[in-house]
Structure formats: C-alpha cells, structure tokens
Scaffold this active site. Sequence first.
Site, mmCIF file in Angstrom:
data_model
loop_
_atom_site.group_PDB
_atom_site.id
_atom_site.type_symbol
_atom_site.label_atom_id
_atom_site.label_comp_id
_atom_site.label_asym_id
_atom_site.label_seq_id
_atom_site.Cartn_x
_atom_site.Cartn_y
_atom_site.Cartn_z
ATOM 1 C CB VAL A 1 -0.959 0.008 1.223
ATOM 2 C CG1 VAL A 1 -1.891 1.219 1.147
ATOM 3 C CG2 VAL A 1 -1.773 -1.278 1.294
ATOM 4 N N GLY B 1 -10.590 -2.011 2.795
ATOM 5 C CA GLY B 1 -9.726 -1.580 1.696
ATOM 6 C C GLY B 1 -10.238 -0.323 1.015
ATOM 7 C CE LYS C 1 -10.077 -6.316 6.709
ATOM 8 N NZ LYS C 1 -9.988 -7.198 5.535
#
Length: 440
Positions: A18, A136, A207
């Site tokens: 990333v 994401g 998450k």
Amino acid sequence: MTADYRRLRIALLGAGAVGSQVASLLLEHGDELADRAGAALDLVGIAVRDLDAPRDAELPRELLTTDADALVVGADIVIELMGGIEPARTHLLQAINAGADVVTANKALLATHGPELFEAADQVGAEIYYEAAAAGAIPIIRPLRDSLAGDRVRRILGIVNGTTNYILDRMDAEGAEFDDVLAEAQALGYAEADPTADIEGFDAAQKAAILASLAFHTAVPLEAVHREGITGIDAAMIESARHAGYVIKLLAVCERLIDPETQAESISVRVYPALVSRSHPLATVHGAYNAVFVEAEAAGDLMFYGAGAGGVQTASAVLGDVVSAARRHIAGGVGVGESTLADLPMAPVGHVVTRYQITLEVDDRPGVLATVAGILSDGRVSIATVEQTTGGSQDAGDAVARLVIGTHRALEQDLSETVERLGASGVVERVVSVLRVEGD
Ligand code: NAP
C-alpha cells in the site's frame, strides 16, 4: 497551481504493497491533490526497514529512510502503513502528541489499541483517519461515521475478507474441496503462505470490531467478537446449501439486539461462515471482492461493494484520508473524535436469535425422525423444513440417513444445547454441520 498554497509536511511510514502506491500517487498527482486539499502535500520522507528492498513502485531513493522516529518529528500529517502493533503504535502516539493528524490502514492496531489512540487524539484535538482499515478501497468508515450519523444502524453484514470469499466462491462454483482451493489461492497470491489470519476469521474479526464500534457508538474490544473460521466447510456443505437455495459466506455480523421483555439494548459482534439466501445482494459478491451491507432504521438497506484489498486500491482510500486531513489541518479546529457515548453492553453469542440449518446423520429406522423432532421441540427449536437428502446402508443392518433440518428463528443458546442433546440421543450417528442463516 500550487505556489500560493500552504505547504504541509507528509511523513509516510512504510512502502510496502500500500505505502509504495500511496507514495507514487502522491508524487504523481501532487498538483491535483493540492488543489483538492487546499494545501501543497510535500512528501518529506518514507520510513522502511530495508533501503534496498524491492518496491512495487519506483520511489526517489533520497526519500527513503530507516529512521522513522526522526521522520515523524515536525510532520503535519503522518501516514502509517507499516502494519502490526509496534512500532506503529508508538509512532502514531508520538505523531498525535506532536500535533500531527494521522492516517492509518492498520486494522490490527485499531482493533486492539483503538481507544488508547482515539483518547490521545481527543486530548490534543487531532483526528485519526482510517478509511482503508475496514474494507480496503470501499468507503465505509465515513458513511458510518458521518452519512449515517443521524440514523440508527440495526445490523451490518460484511464480507470483509477477500481471501475467504475467493475460496468459498470457488468451492461454490466448482464443487471443489477447501484444501485444493486454498492451495490454488496461495499459488495465485490471493492467500498468504500462512493463511491463518484469513481462514480462521482473525482479520474479519478485527474489521468487525472497527465497524461495530462506529455503527453502535460503542468501543468494541476485539475479545468480545465471537469468531469462527471456514476450515470446517467442505464441498458437501456447499452443495447442501446450494440445494436449499443458499450460498455460504464468511460474514462479519454486527447487530443491535433488543431484549423483548425489558427493551434493553446490547450488541452482538460475530464472525462465522453463514448461509445467505441466493437472492440476497451479498450472494452476488464473487471472487476476492468485499461488500458491507448496512441495515439502518431510516435509510433502510445500503450496500457498499468493491475491492477490499490490493495496494493501489487501498491507496485510494488512504489518499482520500490524506486530503481530508490536509483540509482540516488548514481549516484548524478540533478533529472529529470517536463517538462511544452509547456504551452498549456486549451480548454473548448465546443471546443471538437467528435461523439454522442442521445436518445430521441418523439411524435409518422408523421412529427416529419423531425422536429428533421431539428433542428439537423440547429445546425450543421449531422445525421449518426437513429433508432426507441421502439414505441407504453403510453395511448390512447399519442403515444411515442424512437429515437436513431448517429451523425457525431460535436462540443460539437453546440451539447449541439442543444439538448437544441430539448428539447424545443414541439415534444421531453424527452432527454433520450446524450453520446459521443470516440476512433474513
Ligand atoms: P507490507 O507490504 O508488509 O509493507 C509494510 C511496509 O512497512 C514495508 O515497506 C516495510 O519496510 C515497512 N516497515 C515494517 N516495519 C517497519 C519498521 N519497524 N520500521 C520501518 N519500516 C517498517 O504491508 P501492506 O500490505 O502495505 O499493509 C500496510 C498496512 O495496510 C497494514 O496495516 C495492512 O493491514 C493495511 N492494509 C493492507 C491492505 C493490502 O491490500 N495490502 C489492504 C487494507 C489494509 P520494508 O519494505 O523495508 O520491509
């Protein structure tokens, strides 16, 4: 035209999948981003472990440093894309305490040390941006925190782990076995060499904790998330689900529970493989894609869909946060803190009410079905459908039938006690599977 803009010092920690994409886009689209942010975004350095490691994007060598401590000092915005708990936690606290705004995609850190970081940011009026941490590239943090701030979220059903969705989707499409698809996913780079975090549901649980905290204005500790992975799912279970009109998905379920007698509210956060009707929007989420289905009292049903991972996709969410952080930095004022004032209690998984599909292998002789039905009824589990899917003799005198029982809504605690009694009843050879049905 960036000449008149105030210049902000951006420190990037990490240049992996990333981080390298964030750096590359920041350098490539600097002028455009400056116009959107109202500030020039000067990337002043990129902290890495190894200066010579290969990178996914070509980055100016002079920006790389192994001294993350020094880089953080004097930065206006710190982007943390190292991953893991330490030293990411220390660097973020250091940045917040020095008055910087911080952007992170680090779900593991937020799910375990979120309250400490948000508290530190509150103390100094800074803000923590983490759009990339839960799904994401999919915008879900801002919708939950801002767009739905005037609504009440009832439930979130999320497919938030691409690896497990890829595996289950391939098993569903091809009738393949779990181990074979996992090996293929590893070869293709969809699954890590050590896939535990994905297939055992740890990643999805982190998450889920982040999404539930936001949705229910309550700090949800990771330990309170009930977690089951997908390693027990086999081709026969997928086929049986298909036959009954379902698909199996690893779901993160965040739900507001209301006690029918006292009306007291609590929240349940859980991750497990569940049956989802083939007509539900989540059943159309294929491959490694993610989706978050939100049920809100006023807004109704909303679905957010897209890439839950990937370097450049995730970089999009990170850069959105950088622009927001820059705008706020220029405008001044106190950052948006975490809203945890509802402080709802966490309900154990036993308090969940849902439907189930129970698959049993039973002795194939008269009276067995009545015995099974009696045990279910005594356990306050009411039968909706029963199907004998296979039957026949294993060997002479030892006939076994397979029963697939769909239940009406039942309390998880009642259901699990009843399944235990079925297992010990003498007529059930094997409890093949018990799957929850979600999304009704
Ligand atoms: P990654 O590829 O493993 O990259 C980590 C980077 O951090 C590397 O450049 C590494 O340096 C650097 N780093 C690690 N420890 C360091 C230390 N102690 N000091 C200095 N630098 C250090 O990780 P990633 O996949 O980009 O993920 C970054 C974060 O984004 C994680 O929190 C992850 O959960 C999150 N995220 C990732 C995705 C995705 O698709 N990858 C999606 C959503 C969220 P070297 O390169 O020198 O080793």
